[in-house]
Each structure stands twice: as structure tokens, then as C-alpha cells.
Design a protein around this motif. Structure first.
Motif, short mmCIF file in Angstrom:
data_model
loop_
_atom_site.label_atom_id
_atom_site.label_comp_id
_atom_site.label_asym_id
_atom_site.label_seq_id
_atom_site.Cartn_x
_atom_site.Cartn_y
_atom_site.Cartn_z
N ASP A 63 0.82 -1.21 0.00
CA ASP A 63 0.00 0.00 0.00
C ASP A 63 0.86 1.26 0.00
N ARG A 64 2.06 1.12 0.50
CA ARG A 64 2.99 2.25 0.48
C ARG A 64 4.41 1.70 0.46
N ILE B 212 8.23 3.23 0.89
CA ILE B 212 9.04 4.40 1.23
C ILE B 212 10.50 4.05 1.00
N TYR C 230 1.73 -2.64 4.50
CA TYR C 230 0.57 -3.43 4.08
C TYR C 230 -0.55 -3.18 5.07
N GLU C 231 -1.64 -2.60 4.59
CA GLU C 231 -2.74 -2.14 5.44
C GLU C 231 -3.82 -3.21 5.57
N ARG D 95 -1.71 -2.67 10.52
CA ARG D 95 -0.83 -2.61 9.35
C ARG D 95 0.52 -3.23 9.69
N ARG E 291 9.98 10.90 8.26
CA ARG E 291 8.96 10.00 7.73
C ARG E 291 8.73 8.79 8.64
N GLU F 219 5.45 8.57 10.82
CA GLU F 219 4.23 8.00 10.26
C GLU F 219 4.20 6.48 10.38
#
Length: 382
Positions: free
Chosen positions: A45-46, A48, A60-61, A124, A147, A150
Motif C-alpha cells: 500500500d505504500r 518508502i 501493508y494495510e 498494518r 517519515r 508515520e
């Protein structure tokens, strides 16, 4: 929740590829590129990149709200020439994956494959590929990256393979599991002189001769209890390689090691006092600096409980083994942000030791490590 036979074949091949291309701390650009490409196929899902240097985090959400669980592996290799006949041995002269970080990365890649097919029900997962573990700077750089706020986990987990422990068996314990350590660099400056008239200069020779045993005697070694301390002189240099010059400069490098951060502060203070006193008596100026700073690594009871539950469910034998250990590990910095625990996965009782030139990560551990982490994730997040 399981890897297929094809997954295992491809993961082993990926591990061998990483093994051939080791990169040192803070230089892991190509390694990060390979990891990023593999992770992209799992559709996180993201994703970075550039985290604390060359670090990568894949997120991974789950469908429902819940805790954040972070699993960490390391990117870097070692400045050691590999001595091996394996077909995938290091292709980089003077560098090798001789601590198993290639295997740790592959385990997280296996997790990514499973999570790409089936997200957790809640919360997550953050799969963190951390740079620069070997010099102690990587975890601190990741945590300092804005970052990372988060991604701050509610639980953090990691593993390290461990030669000397039966293949596939796990050592796990609460409390300190890795020592604090740091490198102390001592530079002594005086004045050179002609070798025939050394009395006209200020030589650091006698101070070096005094400090090497004196520093070592600050640490009594022995059992790894709260008072454990050790000082190891790792390098010394005096003057220049010339017969006609009495030396005017010297360096001593020493590694300080304690079970806890609190004891490390005391040991540092004692070592610095010793150096400054000796230098002052001989009219030398002195500079002291510290490198490769590792805080001690402590396993939180609640995080250990989750790992034990997973190990029992997977039928993997475990006990406390010989923990804690003298070696250092920068995973402890994440334990300051959340309950954290690291387990140690046996690489074989007669396997070459970590940092030996003939060490190689056992591929049999890829599936075992993935199972333990996956079971932990499902237990926590569904």
C-alpha cells in the motif's frame, strides 16, 4: 499463510543474488534497488525509499483499525574477504555478506509475498529494510528520519541467525539480549624529534605502553550480569615508519562493551579519565572521539510473549539459550519507541561463526523465519 515451493526456489535464488553483491554500511544503494524491485511485485500500500539513508519500508494495510507491527531486516554486508567455494560467493573483493543479512532480507521478502496475497484483517505491517546496522548508525538514522513518525510501531520484531545453536532452534529471552558497545578513538599529540635526541621531543610512546593494558583492565569481563564490562584494544599506531624520527603522535582504538547503557556511561567516564590523566602527566594533548555506538538491546516481556506464542503454534523448539550475548545490535533503538523483541534462529551447532570469512547463511532458515513472523502477524492482526 505459507510460501509455495516456487516461492522458496525463487527466494533462495534471490538470497544468492544478494550474497554475490554485498555493500557496506551507508553504501547499500544497489541492494536497496534489488529489494525495491522485489517488493514492488507484491503491491504494498505504500513503499518508502531513502529512509535514514538507503532504507526501505513496505506498508501493508489491514481492512480494520489496529496496531502497527514492524518487522526489521538489515541491508549491509561486511568489509571482510569471503573465503568460499560456493558458486554464489561474493563478487566484490574485500566485502562479504558474512553475518547473514542477505538471509534476513530474504525472509522479509517472503513475508511481503504472503502479505501481497492476503492482507492482515486489521492494523498494518511495516517491513523495514534498515541500512547501516554493522556500524551502529542505521537504526538511529531511520528513527531520526521525519517519515518514520508515520510508521512508528506498536510492536517491533526482528531475528538474527546464530551459529552454535542447533539448526532451526530458537533462543529467546526477556530483558537485555545484546550488549551496548562503542569504539573509542584516542589521538595523542606531542612533538617529534631526531631519533638520536628523543629528549628534545615529546613522545607518546610511554603513554601508549601504559594505556593499552590499563584500558583493558577497566573491564573485568566474566558473566554477563549488570556489572559486566569489557575493553578490547583493536588498533594502535605510533609515529611514522622511519628509523630517524622519534614519534610525536599516536592513536589507540578500543572497543568498550557493557550489558546496559547505564554501565556504559560509567565505563566511558573511567576510560576518558584514565587517558586524560596519563596524557597530562607526559605533556601530551589528546583528542577522544566515539564511533560505532550501539545501545544495548532489550526484549520487552509483552513482545517476547507474542513470539513465544508463535513459536509454540509452529512447533519450533525454543529456550533462552546462552542469552544475553556479548555482541551488539542496533535494533535496541526501536525498543525505545515500542515494545520490541529479537529472537535468535539457530544456524547449526558446527556452522562457521558470524563474521568468519567462510560463513554463509543457511537457506533452510528462510522458511522457518518467515513462518515465525507470519504467525506473529496473524496472531496480532488476524
Amino acid at each position: 499463510m505459507v510460501l509455495t515451493n516456487l516461492d522458496m526456489v525463487e527466494l533462495v535464488a534471490f538470497r544468492h543474488k544478494l550474497h554475490r553483491m554485498p555493500e557496506l554500511s551507508r553504501e547499500e544503494a544497489q541492494t536497496a534497488q534489488e529489494i525495491r524491485a522485489m517488493l514492488a511485485t507484491t503491491n504494498p500500500d505504500r513503499l518508502i525509499t531513502g529512509l535514514g539513508g538507503h532504507g526501505i519500508a513496505a506498508v501493508y494495510e489491514g481492512a480494520q483499525p489496529g496496531p502497527t507491527v514492524m518487522i526489521r531486516a538489515e541491508l549491509d554486508g561486511l568489509p571482510i574477504e569471503e573465503i568460499s567455494e560456493i558458486p554464489y560467493r561474493s563478487a566484490v573483493p574485500g566485502k562479504g555478506h558474512l553475518c547473514g543479512h542477505d538471509g534476513h532480507m530474504t525472509i522479509l521478502t517472503g513475508l511481503a509475498r504472503i502479505l501481497g496475497r492476503q492482507r492482515p484483517q486489521s492494523g498494518r505491517i511495516v517491513l523495514l529494510f534498515q541500512p547501516a546496522e554493522e556500524d551502529g548508525s542505521g537504526a538511529a538514522a531511520v528513527v531520526a528520519d521525519p517519515r518514520f513518525r508515520e510508521l512508528t510501531p506498536d510492536f517491533a520484531f526482528a531475528l538474527h541467525n546464530l551459529p552454535g545453536l542447533a539448526l532451526g532452534k530458537v533462543a529467546l529471552a526477556e530483558g537485555p539480549v545484546n550488549c551496548a558497545s562503542r569504539g573509542m578513538r584516542i589521538v595523542l599529540d606531542g612533538k617529534t624529534a631526531h631519533a638520536s635526541m628523543p629528549e628534545t621531543g615529546v613522545s607518546p610512546m610511554s603513554v601508549v605502553a601504559e594505556l593499552m593494558p590499563a584500558l583493558t583492565s577497566l573491564g573485568r569481563g566474566g558473566p554477563l550480569d549488570d556489572d559486566f564490562a569489557m575493553v578490547t584494544v583493536t588498533h594502535a599506531k605510533i609515529g611514522e615508519p622511519a628509523f630517524g624520527v622519534a614519534p610525536g603522535r599516536a592513536e589507540i582504538w578500543a572497543t568498550l562493551r557493557t550489558l546496559t547503557d547505564e554501565t556504559m556511561e560509567e565505563l566511558c567516564a573511567g576510560a576518558e579519565h584514565l587517558v586524560l590523566s596519563a596524557a597530562r602527566r607526559k605533556g601530551l594533548s589528546v583528542e577522544i572521539s566515539h564511533d560505532d555506538i550501539f545501545q544495548h538491546c532489550e526484549n520487552a516481556p509483552e513482545a517476547v510473549a507474542h513470539l513465544r506464542r508463535a513459536l509454540d503454534a509452529e512447533g519450533i523448539a525454543h529456550d533462552r539459550g546462552d542469552l544475553p550475548m556479548r555482541a551488539s545490535e542496533d535494533f535496541g533503538r526501536f525498543g525505545q519507541r515500542a515494545p520490541a523483541a529479537m529472537f535468535f534462529l539457530g544456524a547449526g551447532e558446527h556452522h562457521p561463526n558470524l563474521h568468519n570469512p567462510d560463513y554463509d547463511f543457511p537457506d533452510d532458515l528462510i522458511g522457518i523465519g518467515t513462518r515465525v513472523f507470519m504467525r506473529t502477524i496473524r496472531n496480532l492482526l488476524g
